[in-house]
Design a protein around this motif. Structure first.
Motif, mmCIF file in Angstrom:
data_model
loop_
_atom_site.group_PDB
_atom_site.id
_atom_site.type_symbol
_atom_site.label_atom_id
_atom_site.label_comp_id
_atom_site.label_asym_id
_atom_site.label_seq_id
_atom_site.Cartn_x
_atom_site.Cartn_y
_atom_site.Cartn_z
ATOM 1 N N LYS A 1 -16.753 26.080 -42.302
ATOM 2 C CA LYS A 1 -16.708 27.139 -41.302
ATOM 3 C C LYS A 1 -16.542 26.458 -39.871
ATOM 4 C CE LYS A 1 -21.149 27.201 -42.224
ATOM 5 N NZ LYS A 1 -21.104 25.956 -43.096
ATOM 6 N N ASP A 2 -16.112 27.306 -38.801
ATOM 7 C CA ASP A 2 -16.116 26.640 -37.395
ATOM 8 C C ASP A 2 -17.534 27.093 -36.945
ATOM 9 O OD1 ASP A 2 -15.792 26.060 -34.990
ATOM 10 O OD2 ASP A 2 -14.115 27.371 -34.436
ATOM 11 N N ARG B 1 -21.333 9.318 -43.248
ATOM 12 C CA ARG B 1 -20.648 9.372 -44.601
ATOM 13 C C ARG B 1 -20.164 10.963 -44.925
ATOM 14 N NH1 ARG B 1 -22.590 8.888 -50.212
ATOM 15 N NH2 ARG B 1 -24.598 9.668 -49.624
ATOM 16 N N GLY B 2 -19.187 11.009 -45.460
ATOM 17 C CA GLY B 2 -18.684 12.399 -45.778
ATOM 18 C C GLY B 2 -18.951 12.399 -47.308
ATOM 19 N N VAL B 3 -19.273 13.415 -47.811
ATOM 20 C CA VAL B 3 -19.399 13.680 -49.254
ATOM 21 C C VAL B 3 -18.982 15.116 -49.508
ATOM 22 C CG1 VAL B 3 -20.790 13.687 -51.207
ATOM 23 C CG2 VAL B 3 -21.344 12.086 -49.705
ATOM 24 N N GLN B 4 -17.991 15.180 -50.626
ATOM 25 C CA GLN B 4 -17.476 16.490 -51.132
ATOM 26 C C GLN B 4 -18.484 17.068 -51.952
ATOM 27 O OE1 GLN B 4 -13.560 16.510 -52.157
ATOM 28 N NE2 GLN B 4 -13.454 18.669 -52.520
ATOM 29 N N PRO C 1 -12.211 19.135 -48.427
ATOM 30 C CA PRO C 1 -11.498 17.823 -48.194
ATOM 31 C C PRO C 1 -10.809 17.623 -46.815
ATOM 32 C CG PRO C 1 -10.148 19.126 -49.888
ATOM 33 C CD PRO C 1 -11.311 19.903 -49.532
ATOM 34 N N ASP C 2 -10.319 18.792 -46.327
ATOM 35 C CA ASP C 2 -9.420 18.704 -45.112
ATOM 36 C C ASP C 2 -10.641 18.527 -43.649
ATOM 37 O OD1 ASP C 2 -7.022 19.290 -46.190
ATOM 38 O OD2 ASP C 2 -7.311 21.483 -45.810
ATOM 39 N N GLY D 1 -19.059 19.987 -41.955
ATOM 40 C CA GLY D 1 -17.635 20.170 -41.575
ATOM 41 C C GLY D 1 -16.837 19.048 -41.017
ATOM 42 N N THR D 2 -16.345 19.335 -39.848
ATOM 43 C CA THR D 2 -15.539 18.006 -39.031
ATOM 44 C C THR D 2 -16.669 17.199 -38.481
ATOM 45 O OG1 THR D 2 -15.177 19.355 -37.047
ATOM 46 C CG2 THR D 2 -13.850 19.415 -38.800
#
Length: 248
Positions: A3-4, A85-88, A65-66, A43-44
């Motif tokens: 979410k934003d 680090r990003g983890v889905q 993923p985006d 999120g981002t």
């Protein structure tokens, strides 16, 4: 869960609270504090980048993923890619995604409003934290939402919020639910946390019309008002969000 959350993340009150939680981490040989942080639904990476810029390591867990692709670009541009680090994955996937009891601080901001299982989410958060680790829990409050809708001239939505068991103003409401202090505190305690502090976030900035903030001086005064109100017990129900600090 993505979410934003730019509005809540931009709050000086929230950032000040997160920084105080980060101060509870161990000090390295260079005299700097080093935390292992998990940002659930991050999120981002708006907050993750700020935390990594202080020298901490951050794992952002998000199902989109985006959002994670944008996170990678954002951290590279900020020069902190080595510490983020990003983890889905989703909230209840934490046990499979992260080492048990490995984090010093876990951020759960704007997550309980959108997940399927609130208690399971907080229990998963507890499992990812070391004993004595900290939880930063940010939730949207329904009393403030009722007041904001009424003051904006949307009396029908304000009434719907009061009548709806999930405190939603209609089918187009982006949130699945809103909470209050008693409800979120009870959830945190049931999940195994001890709540140590509760602060109000955006108490007045959600209510004051943008047209009334005509200068930088006006904006500064509004921020100062929010900062003072954050710790006034009588004003907590008016805050758009509550920021709970808790220990595992």
């Amino acid at each position: 869960m993505s979410k934003d959350r730019s509005g809540t993340r931009a709050s000086a009150v929230l950032w000040d609270g997160v920084r105080r939680l980060l101060e509870g981490c161990a000090t390295g040989s260079d005299g700097q504090r080093r935390c292992s942080v998990v940002d659930l639904g991050g999120g981002t990476g708006g907050l993750a980048v700020r935390i990594a810029s202080l020298g901490h390591t951050v794992t952002v867990v998000d199902p989109s993923p985006d959002a994670l692709a944008a996170l990678a670009q954002r951290t590279a541009e900020a020069g902190v890619a080595a510490r983020v680090r990003g983890v889905q994955g989703d909230a209840t996937d934490l046990a499979a995604l992260l080492p048990a009891a490995g984090a010093d601080l876990l951020l759960c901001h704007g997550v309980l409003e959108v997940v399927d299982e609130l208690l399971a989410t907080l229990r998963a958060a507890a499992g990812a934290l070391r004993p004595g680790g900290s939880l930063s829990l940010l939730v949207a409050q329904w009393p403030a939402a009722v007041l904001a809708r009424a003051l904006s001239g949307s009396a029908a939505q304000a009434l719907r919020l009061l009548e709806d068991p999930d405190r939603r103003w209609g089918a187009a409401d982006p949130l699945r639910r809103r909470l209050d202090r008693a409800a979120v505190t009870a959830l945190a305690v049931e999940a195994g946390f001890t709540v140590t502090q509760v602060e109000g976030v955006r108490t007045f900035s959600e209510l004051v019309p943008g047209a009334s903030v005509g200068s930088d001086a006006d904006l500064d005064l509004l921020r100062r008002l929010d900062a003072q109100a954050a710790h006034v017990e009588e004003l907590l129900p008016l805050a758009a969000h509550l920021h709970l600090h808790a220990r595992r």
